[in-house]
Design an enzyme around this catalytic site. Sequence first.
Site, PDB file in Angstrom:
ATOM      1  N   TYR A   1      -7.572   2.882   9.468  1.00 31.19           N
ATOM      2  CA  TYR A   1      -6.585   3.479   8.362  1.00 31.19           C
ATOM      3  C   TYR A   1      -7.480   3.606   7.159  1.00 31.19           C
ATOM      4  O   TYR A   1      -7.210   4.560   6.810  1.00 31.19           O
ATOM      5  CB  TYR A   1      -5.994   1.773   8.626  1.00 31.19           C
ATOM      6  CG  TYR A   1      -4.753   1.585   9.651  1.00 31.19           C
ATOM      7  CD1 TYR A   1      -4.006   2.464  10.381  1.00 31.19           C
ATOM      8  CD2 TYR A   1      -5.421   0.352   9.896  1.00 31.19           C
ATOM      9  CE1 TYR A   1      -3.530   1.903  11.525  1.00 31.19           C
ATOM     10  CE2 TYR A   1      -4.665   0.042  11.718  1.00 31.19           C
ATOM     11  CZ  TYR A   1      -3.987   0.915  11.755  1.00 31.19           C
ATOM     12  OH  TYR A   1      -2.812   0.737  13.152  1.00 31.19           O
TER      13      TYR A   1
ATOM     14  N   ASP B   1       1.027  -1.152   0.068  1.00 32.28           N
ATOM     15  CA  ASP B   1      -0.190   0.187  -0.269  1.00 32.28           C
ATOM     16  C   ASP B   1       1.124   1.318  -0.055  1.00 32.28           C
ATOM     17  O   ASP B   1       0.802   1.958  -0.687  1.00 32.28           O
ATOM     18  CB  ASP B   1      -1.068   0.240   1.057  1.00 32.28           C
ATOM     19  CG  ASP B   1      -1.682   0.954   1.013  1.00 32.28           C
ATOM     20  OD1 ASP B   1      -2.432   1.767   0.320  1.00 32.28           O
ATOM     21  OD2 ASP B   1      -1.713   2.127   2.542  1.00 32.28           O
TER      22      ASP B   1
ATOM     23  N   GLU C   1       4.973  11.001   3.111  1.00 31.19           N
ATOM     24  CA  GLU C   1       4.272   9.298   2.740  1.00 31.19           C
ATOM     25  C   GLU C   1       4.131   9.100   1.280  1.00 31.19           C
ATOM     26  O   GLU C   1       3.705  10.141   0.683  1.00 31.19           O
ATOM     27  CB  GLU C   1       3.148   9.506   3.252  1.00 31.19           C
ATOM     28  CG  GLU C   1       2.034   8.798   3.280  1.00 31.19           C
ATOM     29  CD  GLU C   1       2.315   7.236   4.381  1.00 31.19           C
ATOM     30  OE1 GLU C   1       2.429   6.147   4.272  1.00 31.19           O
ATOM     31  OE2 GLU C   1       1.085   7.361   5.302  1.00 31.19           O
TER      32      GLU C   1
ATOM     33  N   ASP D   1       5.440   0.884   3.866  1.00 32.15           N
ATOM     34  CA  ASP D   1       4.928  -0.320   4.820  1.00 32.15           C
ATOM     35  C   ASP D   1       4.404  -2.028   3.865  1.00 32.15           C
ATOM     36  O   ASP D   1       4.941  -0.900   2.537  1.00 32.15           O
ATOM     37  CB  ASP D   1       3.843  -0.260   6.091  1.00 32.15           C
ATOM     38  CG  ASP D   1       2.899   0.987   5.421  1.00 32.15           C
ATOM     39  OD1 ASP D   1       1.900   0.207   4.677  1.00 32.15           O
ATOM     40  OD2 ASP D   1       2.492   1.731   6.403  1.00 32.15           O
TER      41      ASP D   1
END
Length: 517
Positions: free
Chosen positions: A258, A106, A465, A109
């Site tokens: 999440y 994704d 990110e 991670d």
Amino acid sequence: MALRCSTQFFRSKVYKLLVLTVGLLIVTCFPAPSDSLAVPRSLIADAEVLSNSKYDYEEALRMSLLFYEAQRSGKLPEDNRIPWRGDSALEDRGLNGEDLTGGYYDAGDYVKFVWTQAAASTMIAWGIHSAPLGYIKSGELSRGLDCLRWASDFLLKCHVAPEELYGQVGDFRIDQKFWGRPEDMNMTRPAYKIDAEKPGSDLAGEVAAALAATSLVFREHGDVEYADLCLLHAKELYQFARNHRGLYHLSMKAAAQYYESTDYGDELAWAAAWLYKATNISYYLDEADHFYNTFRLKERPNEFSLGRRVAGVQVLMMEFTGRRDLKAAVTSFCDYQTYHQRRTPKGLLCIEREGALSHAANVVFLCMQAAKLGISPKKYENLAKQQINYMLGDSGRSFVVGFGKNPPLQPHHASSSCPMRPETCGWENFRSKDPNPQILYGALVSGPNENDLFIDLREEFIYTEVTIDYNAGFQSALAMLIHLSQDPKSIYYDSDANKSTDNNLLFGDSKQQLEIL
């Protein structure tokens, strides 16, 4: 009938004066809301200023495809181009031993969220379908199809029965305790699913849309057998989503923290619309219209993103029907983004803080789809160039790893923060102040804050990110801009054609082209 005028008129001083006068009247009569950041007049660009890009969109698209290759899970192909990546997560299995290897990680991670993979797939498929010249001109059509198929192969694996769909592989809480290479993982990777007893209409609907869009693309490019397989699963998933209502995060508690969903009406309409586009079966158009009305999707949304598909539904329904109310809804959305949406001082649309750049990219891609249908073509093309150019360097820096001037050096991404083997990798690499040893080419980072501030530190994930859904709209917007550079007029439909009827006006795809001049 198409309105044809002399191109000399559009270049004349009379025309420019007329445009300026009308523009001033619009700005005077319809000012921006007081609670928004005013849009500087310099940011509402002239078409001539943006006619030629200062950035290499083709190279940016090529790099974006490299990012997706760096995110691959499972057994990598022999032509793997990422030297610091290898096979990983080869034991990913479902509750009954089903093979759940493959797909994309994704973000930085190693959890595999089916919702984000499906959402990214739908956007990438839409880009390939509507802007094939973008991939052809970049020499990346084959890799674009590979990128899409890597996701759809995994989505097909996850749909193990007509009313059973795996939605996640890996536990985020366990995963967050590990910082290192995916090839070195040894933690437990549980799988989570939805079914008739624990449904998820939003998740099943998004996967149905993704596979329907994928089937459309592969049918266009000659792989009819694979297209039929994707379409079969899309139809089953749609019925699953339709017949067993519910929010997926209530059935899959591991996802709630999440990627929580708030509604599923837009995903039902979204899935039905894509199935109509892939099949031309009127049942799906009727279904899309039913959900559009039942869930009151006519209001103007503020964004177009994961879990918020209303604006996309409006564009697709406008394409299928040509209805005036849908045209008004699409125009309202894109004009709001152009004239009234909050912006940073340097011009980035301020839609949502997390994933700020991807939100802007999603909007401009969607508004270029509106432009393709004849709604303010140049205005929305210019908006797209403004936003994409901001990401590539107009802000004073690039926000794409490995591209342009002063790109991000520390994306929040575990694998690229690791040195080459045999050196070890762990939390000391997370805490390192040095640039990531591996360049994560093509990754679009989350982006700056509302004042254009960007902190290039991997621990500052709100800025650095990277995720697979961040890049999807960006990549498709690039494809559209490249497509336009090759065929600047024919991608646009005559907007006057939309005024002649409310019903049964069908627009073709990029192969059916009309000139507006």
